[in-house]
Design an enzyme around this catalytic site. Structure first.
Site, PDB file in Angstrom:
ATOM      1  N   LYS A 118      64.179  70.170  30.621  1.00  0.00           N
ATOM      2  CA  LYS A 118      63.787  69.033  31.457  1.00  0.00           C
ATOM      3  C   LYS A 118      64.976  68.098  31.571  1.00  0.00           C
ATOM      4  O   LYS A 118      65.833  68.046  30.679  1.00  0.00           O
ATOM      5  CB  LYS A 118      62.612  68.304  30.807  1.00  0.00           C
ATOM      6  CG  LYS A 118      61.804  67.448  31.753  1.00  0.00           C
ATOM      7  CD  LYS A 118      60.684  68.204  32.438  1.00  0.00           C
ATOM      8  CE  LYS A 118      59.913  67.306  33.367  1.00  0.00           C
ATOM      9  NZ  LYS A 118      58.792  67.982  34.011  1.00  0.00           N
TER      10      LYS A 118
ATOM     11  N   GLY B 136      46.674  57.675  38.977  1.00  0.00           N
ATOM     12  CA  GLY B 136      47.946  58.018  39.607  1.00  0.00           C
ATOM     13  C   GLY B 136      47.725  58.854  40.846  1.00  0.00           C
ATOM     14  O   GLY B 136      47.263  59.999  40.761  1.00  0.00           O
TER      15      GLY B 136
HETATM   16  P1  NAD Z   1      54.642  60.791  41.257  1.00  0.00           P
HETATM   17  O1  NAD Z   1      55.727  59.923  40.786  1.00  0.00           O
HETATM   18  O2  NAD Z   1      54.671  61.260  42.664  1.00  0.00           O
HETATM   19  O3  NAD Z   1      53.220  60.085  41.020  1.00  0.00           O
HETATM   20  C1  NAD Z   1      52.881  59.411  39.853  1.00  0.00           C
HETATM   21  C2  NAD Z   1      52.043  58.215  40.281  1.00  0.00           C
HETATM   22  O4  NAD Z   1      51.527  57.593  39.105  1.00  0.00           O
HETATM   23  C3  NAD Z   1      52.853  57.165  41.024  1.00  0.00           C
HETATM   24  O5  NAD Z   1      52.205  56.824  42.252  1.00  0.00           O
HETATM   25  C4  NAD Z   1      52.895  55.991  40.052  1.00  0.00           C
HETATM   26  O6  NAD Z   1      52.919  54.731  40.704  1.00  0.00           O
HETATM   27  C5  NAD Z   1      51.607  56.196  39.288  1.00  0.00           C
HETATM   28  N1  NAD Z   1      51.546  55.537  37.983  1.00  0.00           N
HETATM   29  C6  NAD Z   1      52.517  55.391  37.055  1.00  0.00           C
HETATM   30  N2  NAD Z   1      52.044  54.730  35.982  1.00  0.00           N
HETATM   31  C7  NAD Z   1      50.731  54.478  36.233  1.00  0.00           C
HETATM   32  C8  NAD Z   1      49.686  53.846  35.511  1.00  0.00           C
HETATM   33  N3  NAD Z   1      49.890  53.333  34.297  1.00  0.00           N
HETATM   34  N4  NAD Z   1      48.464  53.767  36.075  1.00  0.00           N
HETATM   35  C9  NAD Z   1      48.240  54.270  37.311  1.00  0.00           C
HETATM   36  N5  NAD Z   1      49.190  54.889  38.040  1.00  0.00           N
HETATM   37  C10 NAD Z   1      50.415  54.991  37.512  1.00  0.00           C
HETATM   38  O7  NAD Z   1      54.580  62.026  40.255  1.00  0.00           O
HETATM   39  P2  NAD Z   1      53.840  63.425  40.450  1.00  0.00           P
HETATM   40  O8  NAD Z   1      54.845  64.420  40.892  1.00  0.00           O
HETATM   41  O9  NAD Z   1      52.603  63.236  41.241  1.00  0.00           O
HETATM   42  O10 NAD Z   1      53.477  63.780  38.950  1.00  0.00           O
HETATM   43  C11 NAD Z   1      52.373  63.173  38.284  1.00  0.00           C
HETATM   44  C12 NAD Z   1      52.269  63.711  36.859  1.00  0.00           C
HETATM   45  O11 NAD Z   1      52.070  65.133  36.903  1.00  0.00           O
HETATM   46  C13 NAD Z   1      53.521  63.517  36.004  1.00  0.00           C
HETATM   47  O12 NAD Z   1      53.159  63.325  34.660  1.00  0.00           O
HETATM   48  C14 NAD Z   1      54.264  64.817  36.152  1.00  0.00           C
HETATM   49  O13 NAD Z   1      55.136  65.071  35.071  1.00  0.00           O
HETATM   50  C15 NAD Z   1      53.110  65.791  36.178  1.00  0.00           C
HETATM   51  N6  NAD Z   1      53.416  67.043  36.856  1.00  0.00           N
HETATM   52  C16 NAD Z   1      53.856  67.033  38.136  1.00  0.00           C
HETATM   53  C17 NAD Z   1      54.128  68.242  38.767  1.00  0.00           C
HETATM   54  C18 NAD Z   1      54.565  68.295  40.219  1.00  0.00           C
HETATM   55  O14 NAD Z   1      54.475  69.375  40.828  1.00  0.00           O
HETATM   56  N7  NAD Z   1      55.013  67.214  40.801  1.00  0.00           N
HETATM   57  C19 NAD Z   1      53.948  69.452  38.075  1.00  0.00           C
HETATM   58  C20 NAD Z   1      53.475  69.419  36.768  1.00  0.00           C
HETATM   59  C21 NAD Z   1      53.218  68.205  36.156  1.00  0.00           C
END
Ligand code: NAD
Length: 356
Positions: A80, A181
């Site tokens: 990562k 989120g």
């Molecule tokens: P992203 O940044 O697009 O979305 C995350 C959202 O969470 C943002 O809108 C942010 O404002 C919000 N957020 C942050 N802190 C918060 C809180 N305390 N309360 C409410 N909302 C909050 O990220 P993403 O790509 O959608 O990923 C989301 C999660 O899923 C992460 O933990 C990421 O590691 C995990 N993940 C993502 C993927 C992927 O394909 N993008 C794959 C596996 C895991």
């Protein structure tokens, strides 16, 4: 700030620190394991309270990727990257070029893709400086591009498996799901849940994300400080990790926790805490593997979206096996998932040694 004696340092193979003065880039790439293949995992750009927090995050996330890739049956180890967001290092093509050169310097031991705070455009900039990148748009029907819709699909199928297990329901129709989120993954997940007839409670700390989802779907917005404790059947954490703790777990009302966020449990004890409260927890790295499955197909080339879809269809079955083992043994689902991952890594590592 200690490294080798850090609580989250668990036999990581390598830890690389990168800086680039002209762009202000500060980045850390952690390679946890290459036992099953090159270390693959997304790049997160986040404003950390301290360098120590960034280090903790990258150590935990990279280990999670080793387990995720093993359980998903992918020919990847775990790694990562984190980019420390700062006013002195704004997003720019030059910043991502510097990060791309950093990735390239590892000569394929680490493969990057999108995570929190990164977009397909950012990946394009990185991709101009290294071939060790995935999550780039491909032509119609080919695997690749933004992994988040695929992550959301896997999470949706996993939620269905979990509500079947805990609530005896064949679908989410009529259930209430609280989504923490609504960024990339949360947004797509809300669409799938809505289409399947679920009611949605959503929270986000970013007003734009809330405005976007409210414009498209009937959602009830909940304060981000309250979403974990919402009156819902399912809690789907799709923001950041470290949210299931000794302080939060006693107040959770949902009977199922199943979402995309990595590292949802603060400590292993929290898995046992959930199990004691009879809350069914879908281990994060098992349910959220859809994105890395897409990344893997793209990276290895010559693959179609149909192949990605059929691999993501395996996620609910893996969860069902873990739920069944939890029922049988009384152990927590996260503990059983870790055990499954460690077994696969040990077996794969031995196979690689034998064929070397
Ligand atoms: P992203 O940044 O697009 O979305 C995350 C959202 O969470 C943002 O809108 C942010 O404002 C919000 N957020 C942050 N802190 C918060 C809180 N305390 N309360 C409410 N909302 C909050 O990220 P993403 O790509 O959608 O990923 C989301 C999660 O899923 C992460 O933990 C990421 O590691 C995990 N993940 C993502 C993927 C992927 O394909 N993008 C794959 C596996 C895991």
């Amino acid at each position: 700030m200690g490294v080798f004696n850090h609580a989250e340092f668990q036999d990581h193979e390598a830890l690389h620190f990168f800086t680039d003065e002209p762009t202000g880039l500060q980045a850390i790439i952690a390679i946890h394991s290459t036992a099953l293949g090159p270390a693959a995992g997304g790049c997160r750009r986040w404003t950390y309270a301290s360098e120590a927090d960034a280090l903790t995050d990258v150590l935990r996330l990279s280990r999670g990727m080793t387990y995720k890739n093993a359980v998903a049956g992918l020919p990847f180890g775990g790694g990562k990257a984190v980019i420390l967001a700062a006013e002195s290092a704004p997003k720019s093509a030059q910043l991502f070029a510097a990060f791309g050169r950093a990735v390239d310097s590892l000569a394929g031991r680490y493969i990057t893709a999108e995570d929190v705070g990164m977009s397909v455009t950012d990946m394009r900039h990185i991709g101009e400086h290294t071939q060790y990148v995935s999550g780039l748009p491909q032509s119609d029907g080919s695997a690749g591009g933004d992994p988040s819709p695929w992550t959301a699909l896997g999470v949706f199928l996993g939620i269905e498996a979990a509500v079947k297990e805990r609530l005896g329901k064949d679908s989410v129709n009529g259930l209430t799901v609280a989504v923490q989120g609504v960024g990339h993954v949360g947004f797509h997940l809300c669409h799938l849940l809505h289409e399947a007839g679920a009611s949605l409670l959503v929270a986000d700390v970013n007003r734009d994300s809330l405005a976007k989802i409210s414009a498209e779907l009937p959602v009830d917005i909940v304060a981000s400080t309250k979403i974990l404790y919402a009156d819902a059947d399912v809690l789907a954490p799709c923001a950041l990790g470290n949210i299931l703790t000794s302080a939060t777990i006693p107040k959770i009302k949902a009977q199922v926790i199943a979402g995309a966020a990595n590292n949802q449990l603060s400590t292993q004890d929290d898995g046992a805490r959930l199990s004691k409260r009879n809350i069914l927890y879908a281990p994060d790295y098992v349910i959220n593997a859809g994105g890395i499955i897409n990344v893997s197909h793209e990276y290895h080339g010559n693959s179609s979206e149909d192949r990605v879809r059929s691999d993501i269809d395996q996620i609910p079955g893996r969860l069902q096996a873990i739920f069944a083992a939890a029922n049988e043994t009384g152990r927590s689902t996260d503990e059983l998932a870790d055990k499954m991952a460690r077994r696969l890594i040990a077996a794969g590592g031995k196979q690689q040694e034998a064929s070397a």
